[in-house]
Write an enzyme that holds these catalytic residues in place. Structure first.
Site, mmCIF file in Angstrom:
data_model
loop_
_atom_site.group_PDB
_atom_site.id
_atom_site.type_symbol
_atom_site.label_atom_id
_atom_site.label_comp_id
_atom_site.label_asym_id
_atom_site.label_seq_id
_atom_site.Cartn_x
_atom_site.Cartn_y
_atom_site.Cartn_z
ATOM 1 N NE ARG A 297 -6.475 9.766 -110.943
ATOM 2 C CZ ARG A 297 -5.636 10.789 -110.850
ATOM 3 N NH1 ARG A 297 -4.409 10.697 -111.364
ATOM 4 N NH2 ARG A 297 -6.003 11.911 -110.259
ATOM 5 C CE1 TYR A 438 -16.277 7.590 -111.875
ATOM 6 C CE2 TYR A 438 -18.033 7.975 -110.316
ATOM 7 C CZ TYR A 438 -17.438 7.179 -111.266
ATOM 8 O OH TYR A 438 -18.008 5.994 -111.593
ATOM 9 C CD GLU A 439 -11.590 7.827 -107.939
ATOM 10 O OE1 GLU A 439 -10.458 8.249 -107.650
ATOM 11 O OE2 GLU A 439 -12.420 7.480 -107.083
ATOM 12 N N GLY A 440 -10.488 12.243 -110.791
ATOM 13 C CA GLY A 440 -9.634 13.099 -111.613
ATOM 14 C C GLY A 440 -10.258 13.306 -112.976
#
Lengths: 596, 596
Positions: A297, A438-440
């Site tokens: 992140r 992406y990645e949350g």
């Protein structure tokens, strides 16, 4: 249009805002002061400017392609990857025990920005490998570390993160991939993983998949998820490659951007089961995966400011070159380069101010990470850890959201040419859109900010930051310059809005979760805007001092103007966000579901 | 995912906000009341939902293509275009004398929204033809009108606008295309035109290019530009097609979006000169072209809200379908469709509120246009013309800028799937980006708003609108509902900010042009936000009344909630914009050119 790494601004932020001198006093980082940073950054700049950046457009028109289970990377990528890993860049901040350079995250972050600005699709491969390394460092056995990390650091193998399944995206509780324990202590893995970045390719000999799966009989939900190493090729005791494992790429996605980065669907166990090795303990997989995810992140936040800088540089080059219309103030007798036009300048300043603010925030976060992991005093470590954890959703969420605005402005500066693919501005616009997902997604970051980072401690960490911001505000207010005075006013208004929101979140999350979460992304945007703006305020103070000392007047004056722009054009968004969050829930929650 | 034309909301806006009853009292529009509108819209919806919309994705994956000077449209487009023109849609608002239907712009605008929401690439062909028709109606001779307009209305031929050249984009003063007078009264045209939308294709027998060029010996700058008709095929006296004219498509662009719409480079006169016919008088071409451009700018504004609505509908469908995570308020025992999650609802409401606000603004503008052209009283005509002209840059600039935000949210609602092209959300995001660029970039609209629409009359027209907004504000404040009270507060704050900015613009444009133009786009965004928000405030008042009368409770309640959302989440951006404009110029103007 070539990419030029912003080494000077990076060193300024490291020295003046992130306090690299203090990082260099941490045990193990004695050699990692400003001089080292400068030498590393200059070397890194060369590779990325000369080798990696020129492949960016090539990756867009000649993406990685899939055929018969194999993925071939864009021509030139493998050679660039070899140079990258052989130059030691993959191991820059990883432990020397495993072949890394052992440098601070602060320095690594700047290098990470460069490779991402040069070529985001390319940079994703090292980014994911970093995540895999971090997870193994945290939870892997000594044998696993020794077997996998050195080869990932030297680029012989790469790593992947396998979380998502068709029914399990943001909601990892829904993971269904199955792990069956075998008598020999290994597991057989069965299932389908999607959206696996660099999940199959030909740039490395082997791929080390880190896979979330559920051991047969494990509890439902996130508490029944374990983490496994599933190498593409099994590894013999002597480190040589063994049999092909039962994990296969069945397709890659046709995406709007980052086309050179293959996004794989991986099928596990169609031929009897893929052999997997448990990492750490059963059912603690999500916890380990969060280690990877937090590193990733932070890295995605860096991607946001990286692509913003690339878009900015491209737009500036075009604006200097493209001649169109006389200046509105009549200062030139004929049509002028469009950089003379106020609105073009406003667009460029918006791009620049966002980028510099987010860069400063990320580097300050990087230094906090270093202190959190390496400071001898446990209290200082804890304090820095709290600060860093508050920053991660802002670095990820705010820097990527701003990159959408910046890359859109990048197209806009080019006018009609911006819409033509060959110009290159459109690629940044298309590439950037993945970053808020992406990645949350931004909403997932915002949930993290509200839940774990604000409501849980009753707003303490947030208030502590507000206190630091107030100190900067007072220092600005004590200055006589118009720029500092103006900035102090904006920062004060933004800080007070932030406190209102923190009180609202801390006070209402339990009682009125829908109302609070209706404002979650606005809270993230507010907090990110403020914290990045705070860094710009600190930069303004330093730049005024350096200017008075006669240091690099052009740079310092530009920093002051950029900070002032941030204050008057970006921080000014904060009070409105406060109103939306604290007073705006009804418009979200009152709508009947059927009425949409 | 099918497109469903928002007929109900269109009729609501026509009846309650744009006052279609008054339009139906204008001479010539006696039959164009609400019943007619409803019948026309329902018919139009059918065609666009069933025939045009299904071709949108096809156009993206199978774009128009160029080979040997010829452009072949996406399969299915020609058949759809035939149905469109044979159904009378091309002539909907054009005079009955030439085969049109003679309906008001108000009704046409709603139909225009539908075809653009269905398929923006497709809709550009009729849009450009409309522009050509308008220009000929304004400045063409009777012979020219008779020769060209009926065939453009019935779809046998299509029209184009040829303004841009490589060195002349926003700056039409730089047009170099040359027109040489011939003894027979015609002209020979030589030059290169770029970015010509539907500048070559196979959907019609002939193309009617309207071309800006400079007659040999004409003055420099915009005062030496004339307008010419240059048909692809010459037209015989009996209306049949004659020789191929010397205008040729040499390539089409490789664009980020609207891929089915061919963007041509046209070469004039490489084989002796293209035969052109002067429209109106020499050197008045720009004036005539502005007629086309104003129609086209309004039309592009409609495109903005159209694509926003399409993106909204797609996002709602996905959000109802996609199951992921339990609701944060614990109201459901298991994972739920994501439309239950507050942030997804916030995104959908943002999309919806923007779209409905911009739709209302556009339709109110359409009714003003009708009154400006058809009202028997000259004062009323003038008043409406002033109002309409103030609105055009807002409709174009604000509705298209908001469409970038809306289509981005449309991708975001889809999460990772949004980035996969097959999902369709990404196409809207890519398509929309052209809207803030063509027919005058947002900055060009903003210059128009500042120069011709605000500074020139000392802010009078703007203040008159502020006066009307204040009346709405008072009506809202007099209501007892929380929604009306909340909205009144937001509208008041926004109106006061607007007045500050108008005073700044009116007072400073001459003295400090750079400072004013540094805020030009922010002023446009502020004014567009406010005027669209004002319409939402009016809608809220009406919806409360209708709700009390028992009319369509679900619709009226949704309108109230959407208006409230607009107030608390979109109007709240206005005060910050005021600060950027009135107090933020230094950050733009102080930056040294070399420092960028």
């Amino acid at each position: 249009m070539t990419y030029r790494a912003p080494v000077k601004d990076m060193l300024f932020a490291m020295k003046e805002l992130a306090n690299i001198d203090a990082v260099a006093q941490l045990p193990g980082f004695e050699d990692a002061g400003l001089d080292t940073a400068q030498a590393v950054l200059e070397e890194c700049a060369k590779l990325n400017e000369d080798v990696v950046a020129p492949l960016n457009w090539e990756g867009d028109i000649n993406p990685s392609f899939f055929k018969d289970g194999k993925v071939t990377a864009t021509p030139g990528f493998k050679e660039a990857f070899d140079q990258y890993t052989q130059g030691g860049w993959q191991g820059l901040h990883h432990p020397t025990d495993f072949g890394g350079q052992g440098l601070p995250k602060l320095i690594h972050a700047a290098c990470q920005e460069m490779v991402n600005a040069a070529n985001m699709s390319f940079a994703l491969c090292p980014l994911l490998t970093d995540g895999a390394i971090e997870a193994l460092l945290t939870a892997g056995s000594e044998e696993q570390k020794a077997a996998f990390i050195p080869k990932m650091i030297d680029g012989t193998w790469t790593g992947t993160m396998n979380l998502t399944e068709p029914q399990a995206g943001s909601d990892l509780a829904a993971v269904r991939t199955r792990a069956e324990p075998q008598p020999d202590g290994t597991y057989k893995i069965f299932g389908t993983k999607i959206f696996i970045t660099w999940g199959e390719h030909d740039m490395a000999e082997n791929l080390v998949h880190l896979v979330l799966a559920r051991v047969v009989g494990a509890p439902e939900g996130v508490k029944g998820i374990s983490l496994f190493i599933v190498p593409k090729f099994l590894v013999n005791a002597d480190g040589s490659l063994g049999a092909r494992n039962d994990v296969h790429c069945v397709s890659i996605e046709h995406k709007m951007g980052i086309k050179a980065s293959p996004t794989a669907v991986l099928q596990y166990g169609d031929n009897g089961g893929a052999i997997g090795y448990l990492v750490g303990q059963e059912n603690r997989g999500l916890e380990y995966m969060f280690v990877m995810m937090n590193a990733a992140r932070y890295g995605v936040g860096i991607q946001g400011l990286a692509i913003a800088d690339r878009a900015y540089q491209r737009a500036v080059a075009y604006a200097r070159d493209r001649v169109q219309s006389r200046p509105v103030d009549g200062s030139l007798p004929a049509a002028a380069p469009i950089i003379h036009h106020p609105d073009v300048r406003r667009m460029l300043m918006t791009m620049r101010a966002f980028t510099e603010g987010c860069r400063a925030m990320a580097l300050v976060g990087g230094a906090a990470y270093d202190a959190a992991h390496h400071h001898p005093d446990a209290d200082v470590r804890k304090q820095n850890q709290t600060f860093y954890e508050f920053l991660v959703p802002l670095i990820k969420g705010y820097s990527t959201e701003m990159s959408l605005e910046v890359t859109s402005l990048g197209v806009q500066v080019h006018g009609g040419m911006g819409f033509i693919e060959e110009t290159g501005a459109a690629q940044h616009y298309r590439d950037a859109k993945i970053l808020t997902i992406y990645e949350g997604t931004t909403a997932i970051q915002a949930n993290d900010l509200i839940g774990r980072k604000t409501a849980r401690d009753g707003g303490q960490a947030a208030k502590a930051i507000a206190g630091q911001i107030e100190a900067t505000e007072q220092a600005l207010a004590a200055r006589s310059s118009e720029a500092a005075q103006a900035f102090a006013k904006r920062l004060g208004a933004a800080r007070r809005a932030f406190i209102d929101v923190v009180d609202f979140v801390a006070g209402q999350t339990k009682a009125s979760p829908n109302a609070v979460f209706a404002g979650s992304v606005n809270y993230l945007m507010l907090a990110g805007n403020l914290v990045a703006g705070w860094q710009m305020g600190r930069a303004l103070l330093v730049a005024e001092d350096r200017l008075a000392e006669g240091e690099d007047a052009a740079f310092m004056q530009a920093k002051i103007t950029t900070a002032r722009f941030y204050g008057d054009h970006i921080l000014t968004r904060v009070p409105g966000l406060r109103d939306s969050i604290v007073e705006g829930a009804a418009g979200v929650t009152d709508m009947a579901l059927e009425a949409f």
